[in-house]
Scaffold this active site. Structure first.
Site, PDB file in Angstrom:
ATOM      1  N   TYR A  50       3.376   1.747  13.681  1.00 56.06           N
ATOM      2  CA  TYR A  50       4.149   2.620  12.813  1.00 56.06           C
ATOM      3  C   TYR A  50       3.699   4.073  12.875  1.00 56.06           C
ATOM      4  O   TYR A  50       2.539   4.356  13.149  1.00 56.06           O
ATOM      5  CB  TYR A  50       4.174   2.131  11.371  1.00 56.06           C
ATOM      6  CG  TYR A  50       2.853   1.864  10.711  1.00 56.06           C
ATOM      7  CD1 TYR A  50       2.073   0.780  11.084  1.00 56.06           C
ATOM      8  CD2 TYR A  50       2.399   2.659   9.675  1.00 56.06           C
ATOM      9  CE1 TYR A  50       0.869   0.507  10.459  1.00 56.06           C
ATOM     10  CE2 TYR A  50       1.203   2.383   9.034  1.00 56.06           C
ATOM     11  CZ  TYR A  50       0.439   1.307   9.428  1.00 56.06           C
ATOM     12  OH  TYR A  50      -0.751   1.037   8.787  1.00 56.06           O
ATOM     13  N   ASP A  55      -6.829  -6.640  -1.059  1.00 54.53           N
ATOM     14  CA  ASP A  55      -5.451  -6.918  -1.488  1.00 54.53           C
ATOM     15  C   ASP A  55      -5.355  -8.092  -2.450  1.00 54.53           C
ATOM     16  O   ASP A  55      -4.304  -8.315  -3.038  1.00 54.53           O
ATOM     17  CB  ASP A  55      -4.560  -7.137  -0.266  1.00 54.53           C
ATOM     18  CG  ASP A  55      -4.291  -5.827   0.460  1.00 54.53           C
ATOM     19  OD1 ASP A  55      -3.845  -5.867   1.620  1.00 54.53           O
ATOM     20  OD2 ASP A  55      -4.537  -4.749  -0.140  1.00 54.53           O
ATOM     21  N   LYS A  98       6.903   6.314   6.496  1.00 57.11           N
ATOM     22  CA  LYS A  98       6.524   5.512   7.669  1.00 57.11           C
ATOM     23  C   LYS A  98       7.762   5.026   8.408  1.00 57.11           C
ATOM     24  O   LYS A  98       8.768   4.696   7.786  1.00 57.11           O
ATOM     25  CB  LYS A  98       5.700   4.301   7.225  1.00 57.11           C
ATOM     26  CG  LYS A  98       4.381   4.662   6.576  1.00 57.11           C
ATOM     27  CD  LYS A  98       3.784   3.531   5.787  1.00 57.11           C
ATOM     28  CE  LYS A  98       2.587   4.016   4.985  1.00 57.11           C
ATOM     29  NZ  LYS A  98       2.172   3.051   3.960  1.00 57.11           N
ATOM     30  N   HIS A 134       0.823  -1.213   0.000  1.00 55.24           N
ATOM     31  CA  HIS A 134       0.000   0.000   0.000  1.00 55.24           C
ATOM     32  C   HIS A 134       0.857   1.263   0.000  1.00 55.24           C
ATOM     33  O   HIS A 134       2.007   1.265   0.470  1.00 55.24           O
ATOM     34  CB  HIS A 134      -0.892   0.019   1.246  1.00 55.24           C
ATOM     35  CG  HIS A 134      -1.795  -1.163   1.358  1.00 55.24           C
ATOM     36  ND1 HIS A 134      -2.321  -1.592   2.550  1.00 55.24           N
ATOM     37  CD2 HIS A 134      -2.265  -2.039   0.427  1.00 55.24           C
ATOM     38  CE1 HIS A 134      -3.065  -2.653   2.360  1.00 55.24           C
ATOM     39  NE2 HIS A 134      -3.055  -2.957   1.068  1.00 55.24           N
TER      40      HIS A 134
HETATM   41  C1  LIG Z   1      -4.314   2.717   6.974  1.00 53.96           C
HETATM   42  C2  LIG Z   1      -5.558   3.195   7.678  1.00 53.96           C
HETATM   43  C3  LIG Z   1      -6.739   2.464   7.646  1.00 53.96           C
HETATM   44  N1  LIG Z   1      -7.837   2.929   8.312  1.00 53.96           N
HETATM   45  C4  LIG Z   1      -9.058   2.121   8.301  1.00 53.96           C
HETATM   46  C5  LIG Z   1      -9.573   1.729   6.941  1.00 53.96           C
HETATM   47  C6  LIG Z   1     -10.222   0.384   7.200  1.00 53.96           C
HETATM   48  O1  LIG Z   1     -11.535   0.574   7.703  1.00 53.96           O
HETATM   49  C7  LIG Z   1      -9.371  -0.229   8.313  1.00 53.96           C
HETATM   50  C8  LIG Z   1      -8.341  -1.210   7.819  1.00 53.96           C
HETATM   51  O2  LIG Z   1      -7.646  -0.591   6.736  1.00 53.96           O
HETATM   52  P1  LIG Z   1      -6.722  -1.472   5.789  1.00 53.96           P
HETATM   53  O3  LIG Z   1      -7.401  -2.784   5.492  1.00 53.96           O
HETATM   54  O4  LIG Z   1      -6.308  -0.619   4.643  1.00 53.96           O
HETATM   55  O5  LIG Z   1      -5.490  -1.760   6.764  1.00 53.96           O
HETATM   56  P2  LIG Z   1      -4.079  -2.366   6.320  1.00 53.96           P
HETATM   57  O6  LIG Z   1      -4.276  -3.451   5.302  1.00 53.96           O
HETATM   58  O7  LIG Z   1      -3.346  -2.666   7.554  1.00 53.96           O
HETATM   59  O8  LIG Z   1      -3.415  -1.134   5.600  1.00 53.96           O
HETATM   60  C9  LIG Z   1      -2.100  -0.711   5.903  1.00 53.96           C
HETATM   61  O9  LIG Z   1      -1.256  -1.657   5.329  1.00 53.96           O
HETATM   62  C10 LIG Z   1       0.051  -1.278   4.977  1.00 53.96           C
HETATM   63  C11 LIG Z   1       1.000  -2.206   5.669  1.00 53.96           C
HETATM   64  C12 LIG Z   1       0.426   0.122   5.137  1.00 53.96           C
HETATM   65  O10 LIG Z   1       1.598   0.464   5.121  1.00 53.96           O
HETATM   66  C13 LIG Z   1      -0.610   1.156   5.227  1.00 53.96           C
HETATM   67  O11 LIG Z   1      -0.350   1.994   6.331  1.00 53.96           O
HETATM   68  C14 LIG Z   1      -1.986   0.669   5.327  1.00 53.96           C
HETATM   69  O12 LIG Z   1      -2.516   0.668   4.012  1.00 53.96           O
HETATM   70  O13 LIG Z   1      -8.708   0.891   8.935  1.00 53.96           O
HETATM   71  C15 LIG Z   1      -7.823   4.117   9.028  1.00 53.96           C
HETATM   72  O14 LIG Z   1      -8.837   4.513   9.635  1.00 53.96           O
HETATM   73  N2  LIG Z   1      -6.674   4.851   9.056  1.00 53.96           N
HETATM   74  C16 LIG Z   1      -5.539   4.444   8.413  1.00 53.96           C
HETATM   75  O15 LIG Z   1      -4.493   5.148   8.489  1.00 53.96           O
END
Ligand SMILES: Cc1cn([C@H]2C[C@H](O)[C@@H](COP(=O)(O)OP(=O)(O)O[C@H]3O[C@H](C)C(=O)[C@H](O)[C@H]3O)O2)c(=O)[nH]c1=O
Length: 181
Positions: A132, A170, A72, A62
């Site tokens: 992070y 993803d 980050k 991402h």
């Molecule tokens: C990233 C983020 C997500 N969210 C909410 C959005 C979704 O409702 C939930 C899970 O989000 P997501 O599935 O995108 O989470 P990850 O798959 O851990 O995403 C992260 O994965 C990789 C490793 C990264 O480096 C990024 O910081 C980020 O994209 O949290 C938020 O409210 N704030 C945020 O900053």
């Protein structure tokens, strides 16, 4: 605090100084003055994130585009992950190349992932608590992604793909060639 450069310009590994005594250990997990002095950067982190995942969970790759791009500083509070940063800076001589590093609660290592990189990690331990710092706020509209198994990047995630636990989002990310960067 020790800084080790990687083959990707601007992406480096940090090993903090751990102060041990008979009670256990103490260390400054982040100090903006020392961080900016040692790296020569002027980073102002504005958002902290934390994620708990079980073994095989792969989050990524991402990034956020344009003015919402995020640098980050990533580390692991519990367990172990393989952390991956991919250079997606179009003009970079290492465009499309990646670095990976094992981050764990035991080794205290941190990885600095600059703006212009895609980021992801896979959990290698039973569970992992991932923490992070980001130097820009989350903006869902600015989110971008690249397929974790893009053959042109060819990341070795260290676990068999049959063990991967991946979000529906993803599973359908574009290739680096088709990604909105
Ligand atoms: C990233 C983020 C997500 N969210 C909410 C959005 C979704 O409702 C939930 C899970 O989000 P997501 O599935 O995108 O989470 P990850 O798959 O851990 O995403 C992260 O994965 C990789 C490793 C990264 O480096 C990024 O910081 C980020 O994209 O949290 C938020 O409210 N704030 C945020 O900053």
């Amino acid at each position: 605090m020790k800084i080790t450069k990687t083959k990707l310009d601007g992406c480096f590994i940090i090993e903090p100084t751990i102060l041990k005594d008979k009670r256990g250990y103490f260390y400054e997990s982040f100090n903006s003055k020392k961080f900016n002095e040692l790296t020569g950067l002027n980073i102002n982190f504005v958002q902290d994130n934390q994620a708990l995942s079980s073994k095989g969970v792969l989050r990524g790759l991402h990034y956020q585009v344009g003015k919402d791009a995020q640098a980050k500083l990533v580390r692991v509070l519990k367990g172990k992950v393989l952390d991956v940063a991919v250079d997606i800076r179009k003009e970079s001589p290492t465009y499309g190349e990646y670095v990976s590093v094992k981050l764990s609660a035991k080794n205290h290592k941190q990885l600095f992932v600059p703006r212009g990189f895609a980021h992801g990690y896979i959990v290698l331990s039973k569970t992992a608590l991932f923490f992070y710092k980001c130097d820009n706020f989350y903006n869902k509209q600015a989110e971008g992604g690249i397929m974790y198994n893009d053959p042109t990047i060819s990341i070795d995630w260290k676990l068999p793909q049959s063990e991967f636990i991946i979000s529906e989002k993803d599973k359908v990310q574009p290739s680096i060639e088709n990604a909105k960067i």
